[in-house]
Design a protein around this motif. Structure first.
Motif, PDB file in Angstrom:
ATOM      1  N   GLY A 223      10.091 -25.256 -18.928  1.00 42.56           N
ATOM      2  CA  GLY A 223      10.388 -24.845 -20.293  1.00 42.56           C
ATOM      3  C   GLY A 223       9.384 -23.906 -20.914  1.00 42.56           C
ATOM      4  N   ARG A 224       8.395 -23.455 -20.152  1.00 44.49           N
ATOM      5  CA  ARG A 224       7.370 -22.547 -20.676  1.00 44.49           C
ATOM      6  C   ARG A 224       7.419 -21.206 -19.954  1.00 44.49           C
ATOM      7  NH1 ARG A 224       3.262 -24.983 -23.637  1.00 44.49           N
ATOM      8  NH2 ARG A 224       3.319 -27.280 -23.703  1.00 44.49           N
ATOM      9  N   ASP A 225       7.111 -20.151 -20.698  1.00 50.83           N
ATOM     10  CA  ASP A 225       7.012 -18.831 -20.079  1.00 50.83           C
ATOM     11  C   ASP A 225       5.779 -18.776 -19.199  1.00 50.83           C
ATOM     12  OD1 ASP A 225       9.312 -17.717 -21.213  1.00 50.83           O
ATOM     13  OD2 ASP A 225       8.258 -17.223 -23.065  1.00 50.83           O
ATOM     14  N   VAL A 226       5.958 -18.366 -17.949  1.00 51.37           N
ATOM     15  CA  VAL A 226       4.863 -18.289 -16.988  1.00 51.37           C
ATOM     16  C   VAL A 226       4.882 -16.911 -16.344  1.00 51.37           C
ATOM     17  CG1 VAL A 226       3.857 -19.256 -14.877  1.00 51.37           C
ATOM     18  CG2 VAL A 226       4.994 -20.761 -16.511  1.00 51.37           C
ATOM     19  N   ARG A 227       3.695 -16.351 -16.148  1.00 55.59           N
ATOM     20  CA  ARG A 227       3.585 -15.036 -15.511  1.00 55.59           C
ATOM     21  C   ARG A 227       2.610 -15.129 -14.339  1.00 55.59           C
ATOM     22  NH1 ARG A 227       4.299  -9.561 -16.344  1.00 55.59           N
ATOM     23  NH2 ARG A 227       2.669  -8.223 -15.467  1.00 55.59           N
ATOM     24  N   PHE A 228       3.062 -14.675 -13.181  1.00 56.77           N
ATOM     25  CA  PHE A 228       2.223 -14.578 -12.000  1.00 56.77           C
ATOM     26  C   PHE A 228       1.869 -13.121 -11.783  1.00 56.77           C
ATOM     27  CE2 PHE A 228       5.075 -18.192 -11.431  1.00 56.77           C
ATOM     28  CZ  PHE A 228       4.188 -19.218 -11.112  1.00 56.77           C
ATOM     29  N   GLN A 229       0.623 -12.847 -11.469  1.00 54.34           N
ATOM     30  CA  GLN A 229       0.218 -11.451 -11.280  1.00 54.34           C
ATOM     31  C   GLN A 229      -0.807 -11.334 -10.163  1.00 54.34           C
ATOM     32  OE1 GLN A 229      -0.062  -8.909 -14.659  1.00 54.34           O
ATOM     33  NE2 GLN A 229      -1.885  -7.843 -13.889  1.00 54.34           N
ATOM     34  N   LEU A 230      -0.676 -10.254  -9.384  1.00 53.80           N
ATOM     35  CA  LEU A 230      -1.605  -9.923  -8.306  1.00 53.80           C
ATOM     36  C   LEU A 230      -2.219  -8.564  -8.597  1.00 53.80           C
ATOM     37  CD1 LEU A 230      -2.790 -10.395  -5.421  1.00 53.80           C
ATOM     38  CD2 LEU A 230      -0.757  -9.186  -4.550  1.00 53.80           C
ATOM     39  N   ASN A 231      -3.536  -8.488  -8.552  1.00 60.53           N
ATOM     40  CA  ASN A 231      -4.248  -7.231  -8.753  1.00 60.53           C
ATOM     41  C   ASN A 231      -5.036  -6.891  -7.498  1.00 60.53           C
ATOM     42  OD1 ASN A 231      -3.363  -7.166 -11.434  1.00 60.53           O
ATOM     43  ND2 ASN A 231      -5.203  -8.168 -12.195  1.00 60.53           N
ATOM     44  N   VAL A 232      -4.970  -5.652  -7.088  1.00 61.02           N
ATOM     45  CA  VAL A 232      -5.738  -5.149  -5.943  1.00 61.02           C
ATOM     46  C   VAL A 232      -6.522  -3.927  -6.406  1.00 61.02           C
ATOM     47  CG1 VAL A 232      -5.655  -4.247  -3.596  1.00 61.02           C
ATOM     48  CG2 VAL A 232      -4.001  -5.984  -4.319  1.00 61.02           C
ATOM     49  N   SER A 233      -7.832  -3.919  -6.143  1.00 63.76           N
ATOM     50  CA  SER A 233      -8.680  -2.824  -6.622  1.00 63.76           C
ATOM     51  C   SER A 233      -9.718  -2.470  -5.578  1.00 63.76           C
ATOM     52  CB  SER A 233      -9.363  -3.227  -7.930  1.00 63.76           C
ATOM     53  OG  SER A 233     -10.289  -2.253  -8.354  1.00 63.76           O
ATOM     54  N   ASN A 234     -10.218  -1.229  -5.651  1.00 68.74           N
ATOM     55  CA  ASN A 234     -11.298  -0.796  -4.745  1.00 68.74           C
ATOM     56  C   ASN A 234     -12.674  -1.044  -5.345  1.00 68.74           C
ATOM     57  OD1 ASN A 234     -11.193   1.187  -6.741  1.00 68.74           O
ATOM     58  ND2 ASN A 234     -11.773   2.825  -5.356  1.00 68.74           N
ATOM     59  N   ALA A 235     -12.734  -1.773  -6.462  1.00 64.96           N
ATOM     60  CA  ALA A 235     -14.022  -2.048  -7.106  1.00 64.96           C
ATOM     61  C   ALA A 235     -14.868  -2.955  -6.226  1.00 64.96           C
ATOM     62  CB  ALA A 235     -13.798  -2.704  -8.472  1.00 64.96           C
TER      63      ALA A 235
END
Length: 235
Positions: A223-235
Motif C-alpha cells: 500500500g505504499r509507493d516504493v521506488r527502486f533505483q540503480l546508479n552506475v558512475s565512473n567516480a
C-alpha cells in the motif's frame, strides 16, 4: 581574542526564459557575494616575544586570530527542456570567480602602530643577540602579513562547471513505471595551489568528467509507493 561575527551580503540578477509554450525554460543570472570577518589563524608568538624582550607586558592573548574577506562572482545558465511528455533534459553552466582580500587587517593596524617603536628600541640595545632576536621576530611578522596575497583566487575554484542530465519515463506498455537516465558532470581546471615563488603563480588540477547512468522502477508495496533505483558512475 574577540572577533566580530561573519557577515554575508550579495546581489543576484538574472533573466527568466520560457519558450515553446513552456517546453523550454531556464534562466541566465549574474551574482556577487561578499563574506566579511572570516576567521584566519594568527600568531601572537613573535609579538609577545618582542614585548618580553623589551621588558613590556603589552602582550596579545594566546590563540590570537584575525579576519579576512571572501568575494565571489559569476555567471550561471540553467535550462530545462521537456522534449516529450516522457523525456526531459536538464543543463546548467557556471563560470565562478573568487578572491580573498583585507587579510590580517587588525594585525596590520597593530603592527603599524608599534613597528617604528620596536625598531627604535631594538637598535638602541647594546646586547647584540637581543637586538637581532627582536629584529628577526619583526621580519617574521612582516613576512606573515605580506604572505597573505591580497587579491589571490581561492583554492578549489573551478574555471567552469557544467552538468547535463536526461531521463525518460515509460508511461505505458511492458516497461510502464520504469525510468532510465544518464548525465555528465564537467569540471574545468581547478586551482590546486601556487608555486612557492609566487602566490599568484597558480598550479591547476586537470579538468575531468563524471558520467552517471541510472535506472529506476516505481511500484506499490504493502500500500505504499516504493521506488527502486540503480546508479552506475565512473567516480
Amino acid at each position: 581574542n574577540s572577533l566580530p561575527a561573519p557577515e554575508n551580503e550579495g546581489i543576484d540578477v538574472g533573466v527568466r526564459l520560457n519558450l515553446l509554450n513552456g517546453r523550454i525554460s531556464g534562466s541566465i543570472s549574474y551574482y556577487e557575494t561578499e563574506q566579511t570577518n572570516v576567521r584566519i589563524a594568527g600568531s601572537a608568538t613573535e609579538v609577545n616575544a618582542i614585548w618580553a624582550d623589551l621588558g613590556r607586558g603589552d602582550t596579545l592573548p594566546t590563540g590570537y586570530n584575525d579576519t579576512y574577506k571572501l568575494q565571489g562572482r559569476g555567471v550561471e545558465l540553467d535550462f530545462t527542456a521537456n522534449l516529450t511528455p516522457s523525456w526531459r533534459l536538464l543543463a546548467n553552466l557556471a563560470f565562478p570567480e573568487t578572491e580573498q582580500s583585507d587579510g590580517y587587517a587588525a594585525t596590520i593596524a597593530y603592527t603599524n602602530a608599534n613597528l617604528a617603536g620596536w625598531r627604535a628600541a631594538a637598535n638602541a640595545l647594546t646586547d647584540v643577540a637581543l637586538r637581532n632576536r627582536i629584529l628577526t621576530n619583526i621580519t617574521a611578522i612582516e613576512n606573515r602579513l605580506s604572505g597573505f596575497a591580497d587579491g589571490r583566487e581561492l583554492n578549489n575554484t573551478f574555471k567552469y562547471t557544467a552538468n547535463l542530465f536526461t531521463n525518460y519515463v515509460f508511461k505505458e506498455g511492458a516497461l510502464k513505471n520504469f525510468t532510465v537516465g544518464g548525465g555528465v558532470n564537467f569540471r574545468g581546471r581547478r586551482l590546486a595551489t601556487n608555486r612557492p615563488t609566487s602566490a599568484f603563480d597558480y598550479v591547476y588540477a586537470s579538468p575531468y568528467q563524471l558520467v552517471t547512468l541510472t535506472a529506476g522502477y516505481r511500484t506499490k508495496l504493502f500500500g505504499r509507493d516504493v521506488r527502486f533505483q540503480l546508479n552506475v558512475s565512473n567516480a
